[in-house]
Design an enzyme around this catalytic site. Sequence first.
Site, PDB file in Angstrom:
ATOM      1  N   SER A   1       0.807  -1.207   0.000  1.00  0.00           N
ATOM      2  CA  SER A   1       0.000   0.000   0.000  1.00  0.00           C
ATOM      3  C   SER A   1       0.852   1.274   0.000  1.00  0.00           C
ATOM      4  O   SER A   1       1.679   1.484  -0.869  1.00  0.00           O
ATOM      5  CB  SER A   1      -0.940  -0.056   1.210  1.00  0.00           C
ATOM      6  OG  SER A   1      -2.012   0.815   1.077  1.00  0.00           O
TER       7      SER A   1
ATOM      8  N   LYS B   1      -0.205  -4.169  -3.385  1.00  0.00           N
ATOM      9  CA  LYS B   1      -1.561  -3.730  -3.064  1.00  0.00           C
ATOM     10  C   LYS B   1      -1.573  -2.214  -2.964  1.00  0.00           C
ATOM     11  O   LYS B   1      -1.073  -1.640  -2.016  1.00  0.00           O
ATOM     12  CB  LYS B   1      -2.027  -4.365  -1.758  1.00  0.00           C
ATOM     13  CG  LYS B   1      -3.491  -4.096  -1.411  1.00  0.00           C
ATOM     14  CD  LYS B   1      -3.663  -2.925  -0.499  1.00  0.00           C
ATOM     15  CE  LYS B   1      -5.130  -2.726  -0.099  1.00  0.00           C
ATOM     16  NZ  LYS B   1      -5.309  -1.451   0.643  1.00  0.00           N
TER      17      LYS B   1
END
Length: 282
Positions: free
Chosen positions: A192, A217
Amino acid sequence: MIKRSTAYLAAGLMLIFGIAISNFVLPDRSSNSALPAITQLIINEGYGITEQRTLTKVAAESMLRAAGDQWGSYQQGSDLPDEPAIVRTETVSVTPFKRAVVIKISYFSVGTANQVKREIRNLTNAQGVVLDLRNNRGGLLAEAVATASLFLADELITTVTSRKAEPVTLYADKSGRKDFSVVVLIDAGTASSAEIVASALQDHGRAVVVGSRSYGKASVQETFQLPDGSKLLLTVGRFIRPTGNEIDGNGITPDVPVAATGDALKMALNVAVGLNAAVSGR
């Protein structure tokens, strides 16, 4: 896989169709019903924009079928946990060595960038930085961008693509320093916002990335709370690295790979010391 343009048209038509027939399969959508739901736009577990929106289960399922699984998932059950609130915590720890300083960021929370900035101020001319992002699952996008800015000038950090609007570009704020070397340490637990930082520094040649491939991600997701307690999770955008490649599903490939059984920190320190000798002339 259905083309995106076709998916958008189909999703729109099915949404209208779903709302039109919802009175026959769902409770009344009057002001006294439970149908109006809170929708929260969650950017990388960080920013949230809350608005009132009505979305029927019929329309939601139709949208998912039209758009394809890559854009969302439907979760059944009323016992799903709410999105965690992000509070201010100490997320930065520092381990100084003679020729390098290891700055480990466990999560990008409120104040993370300021903590890193404080540690950078304390560097000596002979010290490089190892930015340890291993097992960092992400956090606040604003803090990640501010952290990356500490090592860059005015370069592009990331581009946020959206299904609903024009892409948004995020740049460094011109406050960064480049008089010391940087090594970024990643692993399969790096995800992320942490991947946004690592990819920005890697793509601009500001840091050497050491370790193993990151998780992959980095997406913008929208959560819909349905009347029966179920949640609809739609991916509505992606974070793109400066090179133009997507992080989501790909991860970051290190410049210097280290096997899971190897000593990644030792390798990162060796690289940092060698790079800083070249930067500082020592």
